[in-house]
Design an enzyme around this catalytic site. Structure first.
Site, short mmCIF file in Angstrom:
data_model
loop_
_atom_site.label_atom_id
_atom_site.label_comp_id
_atom_site.label_asym_id
_atom_site.label_seq_id
_atom_site.Cartn_x
_atom_site.Cartn_y
_atom_site.Cartn_z
N ARG A 24 -3.56 -11.43 -5.76
CA ARG A 24 -2.90 -10.11 -5.62
C ARG A 24 -1.49 -10.16 -6.24
O ARG A 24 -1.04 -9.20 -6.85
CB ARG A 24 -2.86 -9.79 -4.13
CG ARG A 24 -2.39 -8.43 -3.77
CD ARG A 24 -3.48 -7.39 -3.80
NE ARG A 24 -2.91 -6.08 -3.50
CZ ARG A 24 -3.09 -5.00 -4.24
NH1 ARG A 24 -3.87 -5.04 -5.30
NH2 ARG A 24 -2.53 -3.86 -3.91
N ASN A 49 -0.42 3.19 12.76
CA ASN A 49 -0.79 4.38 13.51
C ASN A 49 -1.62 3.95 14.73
O ASN A 49 -2.15 2.84 14.77
CB ASN A 49 -1.64 5.27 12.60
CG ASN A 49 -1.57 6.72 13.01
OD1 ASN A 49 -0.80 7.09 13.90
ND2 ASN A 49 -2.38 7.53 12.38
N LYS A 98 1.18 11.01 19.37
CA LYS A 98 0.56 11.09 18.03
C LYS A 98 -0.91 10.69 18.11
O LYS A 98 -1.77 11.30 17.48
CB LYS A 98 1.32 10.20 17.04
CG LYS A 98 0.76 10.29 15.62
CD LYS A 98 1.84 10.10 14.57
CE LYS A 98 1.39 10.55 13.19
NZ LYS A 98 0.38 9.70 12.58
N GLY A 158 0.85 -1.19 0.00
CA GLY A 158 0.00 0.00 0.00
C GLY A 158 0.89 1.23 0.00
O GLY A 158 2.01 1.20 -0.52
N ARG A 189 -1.99 6.22 -2.47
CA ARG A 189 -2.03 5.39 -3.67
C ARG A 189 -2.83 6.12 -4.74
O ARG A 189 -3.98 6.45 -4.51
CB ARG A 189 -2.74 4.07 -3.37
CG ARG A 189 -1.83 3.08 -2.70
CD ARG A 189 -2.47 1.73 -2.64
NE ARG A 189 -3.37 1.66 -1.50
CZ ARG A 189 -4.06 0.57 -1.18
NH1 ARG A 189 -3.97 -0.50 -1.94
NH2 ARG A 189 -4.84 0.56 -0.12
N GLU A 220 -9.32 3.74 11.17
CA GLU A 220 -8.55 3.13 12.26
C GLU A 220 -9.05 3.64 13.63
O GLU A 220 -8.30 3.61 14.61
CB GLU A 220 -7.06 3.43 12.07
CG GLU A 220 -6.49 2.74 10.84
CD GLU A 220 -5.00 2.95 10.63
OE1 GLU A 220 -4.23 1.97 10.64
OE2 GLU A 220 -4.60 4.11 10.46
N ASN A 273 -8.41 20.49 7.95
CA ASN A 273 -7.85 20.69 9.30
C ASN A 273 -7.88 22.17 9.71
O ASN A 273 -8.19 22.50 10.85
CB ASN A 273 -6.42 20.15 9.37
CG ASN A 273 -6.39 18.63 9.27
OD1 ASN A 273 -7.44 17.99 9.35
ND2 ASN A 273 -5.20 18.05 9.11
N ASN A 306 -8.66 14.49 14.13
CA ASN A 306 -9.34 13.69 13.10
C ASN A 306 -10.85 13.55 13.30
O ASN A 306 -11.62 13.80 12.36
CB ASN A 306 -8.65 12.33 12.95
CG ASN A 306 -7.20 12.44 12.51
OD1 ASN A 306 -6.62 13.53 12.54
ND2 ASN A 306 -6.60 11.35 12.11
N LEU A 346 2.49 3.32 2.50
CA LEU A 346 3.79 3.39 3.20
C LEU A 346 4.68 2.20 2.86
O LEU A 346 5.89 2.34 2.74
CB LEU A 346 3.58 3.46 4.71
CG LEU A 346 3.29 4.83 5.31
CD1 LEU A 346 3.59 4.83 6.80
CD2 LEU A 346 4.03 5.97 4.65
P1 NAD Z 1 -2.68 1.19 2.83
O1 NAD Z 1 -4.11 0.79 2.98
O2 NAD Z 1 -2.30 2.11 1.71
O3 NAD Z 1 -1.78 -0.12 2.67
C1 NAD Z 1 -1.94 -1.25 3.45
C2 NAD Z 1 -1.69 -2.45 2.56
O4 NAD Z 1 -1.63 -3.62 3.38
C3 NAD Z 1 -2.81 -2.69 1.53
O5 NAD Z 1 -2.21 -2.82 0.26
C4 NAD Z 1 -3.43 -4.01 1.99
O6 NAD Z 1 -3.93 -4.79 0.92
C5 NAD Z 1 -2.23 -4.67 2.64
N1 NAD Z 1 -2.57 -5.77 3.54
C6 NAD Z 1 -3.46 -5.80 4.56
N2 NAD Z 1 -3.49 -7.01 5.15
C7 NAD Z 1 -2.60 -7.78 4.47
C8 NAD Z 1 -2.18 -9.13 4.59
N3 NAD Z 1 -2.67 -9.96 5.52
N4 NAD Z 1 -1.26 -9.58 3.73
C9 NAD Z 1 -0.73 -8.77 2.78
N5 NAD Z 1 -1.08 -7.49 2.62
C10 NAD Z 1 -2.01 -7.00 3.46
O7 NAD Z 1 -2.22 1.77 4.22
P2 NAD Z 1 -1.10 2.88 4.52
O8 NAD Z 1 -1.64 4.23 4.22
O9 NAD Z 1 0.21 2.46 3.91
O10 NAD Z 1 -1.04 2.78 6.11
C11 NAD Z 1 -0.36 1.75 6.80
C12 NAD Z 1 -0.23 2.23 8.25
O11 NAD Z 1 0.64 3.37 8.28
C13 NAD Z 1 -1.57 2.70 8.85
O12 NAD Z 1 -1.64 2.34 10.19
C14 NAD Z 1 -1.51 4.21 8.69
O13 NAD Z 1 -2.30 4.92 9.65
C15 NAD Z 1 -0.03 4.47 8.91
N6 NAD Z 1 0.43 5.72 8.31
C16 NAD Z 1 0.16 6.00 7.01
C17 NAD Z 1 0.62 7.19 6.46
C18 NAD Z 1 0.38 7.53 5.02
O14 NAD Z 1 0.70 8.66 4.61
N7 NAD Z 1 -0.17 6.66 4.20
C19 NAD Z 1 1.36 8.09 7.25
C20 NAD Z 1 1.63 7.76 8.59
C21 NAD Z 1 1.15 6.57 9.11
O1 KPL Z 2 -1.87 12.51 11.23
C1 KPL Z 2 -2.75 13.20 10.79
C2 KPL Z 2 -3.85 12.54 10.05
O2 KPL Z 2 -4.51 13.16 9.24
O3 KPL Z 2 -4.03 11.33 10.32
C3 KPL Z 2 -2.73 14.69 11.02
C4 KPL Z 2 -2.54 15.45 9.74
C5 KPL Z 2 -1.58 15.03 11.96
C6 KPL Z 2 -4.00 15.15 11.68
O4 KPL Z 2 -4.28 14.47 12.85
#
Ligand code: NAD
Ligand code: KPL
Length: 301
Positions: free
Chosen positions: A35, A103, A183, A9, A131, A263, A201, A191, A11
């Protein structure tokens, strides 16, 4: 040593592409064979950075056909993490290390409890990625990632040098729980209100009183949970984050408006659960959670 990354996904792909382009071995672990076939048809991952797209043909496996794993980055959502860890448990080698990128709080503990022989590290990241299509990720916001041992202060792993090599801005934290709580508190302040007011925000600056009351309740919770340093100056930092992200919709707002699961259980839900466990009655948080759950249910209907 190969960096296995579960979840292609936002990150997970961002980490995978940066590690691979710095010459490090990376293996993607995808949900199932379907997949994997989709990934093979796409021909790899695409990372868009500063408007430039780069393509990376990284080796990938389905979780069920995973090779033995020594180092794993779990890059799925918090609600998928415990099941994903259980699925991979038989593939984890003695002394394996797991980095939990989720998170909120609650999922990391659930994963660590289910894998007693594994060193579980947690990460808290301010990087932003999304994405734009299947297997295509945009690096949307530079940030920083803190990593630390969930079981308390311990020596930093030598592979932090590989993150340096890959250009992933990071620090080792002796108190990662404090970072995760802080955080969580910021996310709980911003949120849910952004969802309930259906706003960016920055528009939360019109709801100062609500933010103040919420931060007081969150501080009470943090104190009760032994997280006094995470409680300090909370409102001031919430206002700074609101100012810095004024033009953005919060991640929870984006999830709700796009009909995706949130979440919440690991953010405000976890906060309320911990308050109850500590015998605190924080009506402000309970009421917010109820209104948020109602709004999420209405959005799904
Ligand atoms: P996302 O939904 O883009 O990606 C998650 C991926 O994991 C998906 O492709 C999903 O199909 C895959 N997945 C789930 N279960 C699976 C399994 N059993 N086997 C294989 N693949 C599996 O999520 P994301 O945005 O990358 O977020 C991941 C974590 O990072 C979350 O907790 C999010 O809050 C945190 N986070 C994200 C960001 C961001 O900018 N995207 C920033 C900070 C923190
Ligand atoms: O982490 C965030 C989110 O959108 O999940 C920020 C931008 C800090 C707001 O809580």
């Amino acid at each position: 040593m190969t960096w296995y990354i579960l979840g292609a996904g936002s990150l997970g792909s961002l980490w995978a592409c940066r590690l691979a382009r710095s010459g490090l071995p990376v293996g993607l672990l995808l949900r199932d064979r379907q997949r994997l076939a989709d990934y093979q048809r796409a021909g790899g991952l695409t990372l868009v950075e500063h408007g430039q797209a780069q393509h990376y043909r990284l080796p990938a496996h389905s979780v069920t056909d995973s090779p033995p794993i020594q180092r794993l980055l779990l890059a799925c959502k918090a609600y998928d993490a415990p099941a994903a860890a259980r699925q991979l448990a038989p593939r984890l080698q003695p002394g394996a290390e797991l980095i939990l990128l989720q998170n909120g709080l609650g999922s990391q503990q659930a994963v660590a409890d289910s894998l007693p022989g594994v060193r579980c590290l947690a990460a808290s990241s301010t990087e932003g990625a999304f994405r734009q299509a299947d297997f295509q990720v945009v690096f949307a916001g530079q940030g920083h990632t803190w990593l630390g041992d969930l079981r308390g202060a311990s020596a930093a792993p030598s592979w932090l040098a590989e993150l340096q090599q890959a250009g992933i801005a990071h620090s080792w934290s002796d108190d990662i729980l404090s970072r995760l709580w802080r955080k969580l508190a910021i996310n709980c302040a911003i949120n849910p209100l952004s969802v309930l007011h259906d706003c960016r925000n920055g528009q939360l600056r019109d709801h100062q009183e609500a933010l103040q009351t919420l931060c007081q309740a969150l501080q009470q919770l943090l104190q009760a949970c032994g997280q006094s340093s995470a409680a300090q100056g909370l409102l001031a930092e919430v206002m700074q984050v609101i100012a810095a992200t004024a033009a953005n919709f919060s991640s929870m707002h984006q999830d709700v408006s796009q009909g995706r699961r949130t979440e919440t259980d690991y953010l405000l839900g976890y906060a309320c659960q911990q308050a109850r466990l500590h015998g605190l009655h924080l009506a402000v948080l309970e009421d917010l959670l109820q209104r948020l759950q109602e709004r999420q249910a209405a959005a799904r209907a």
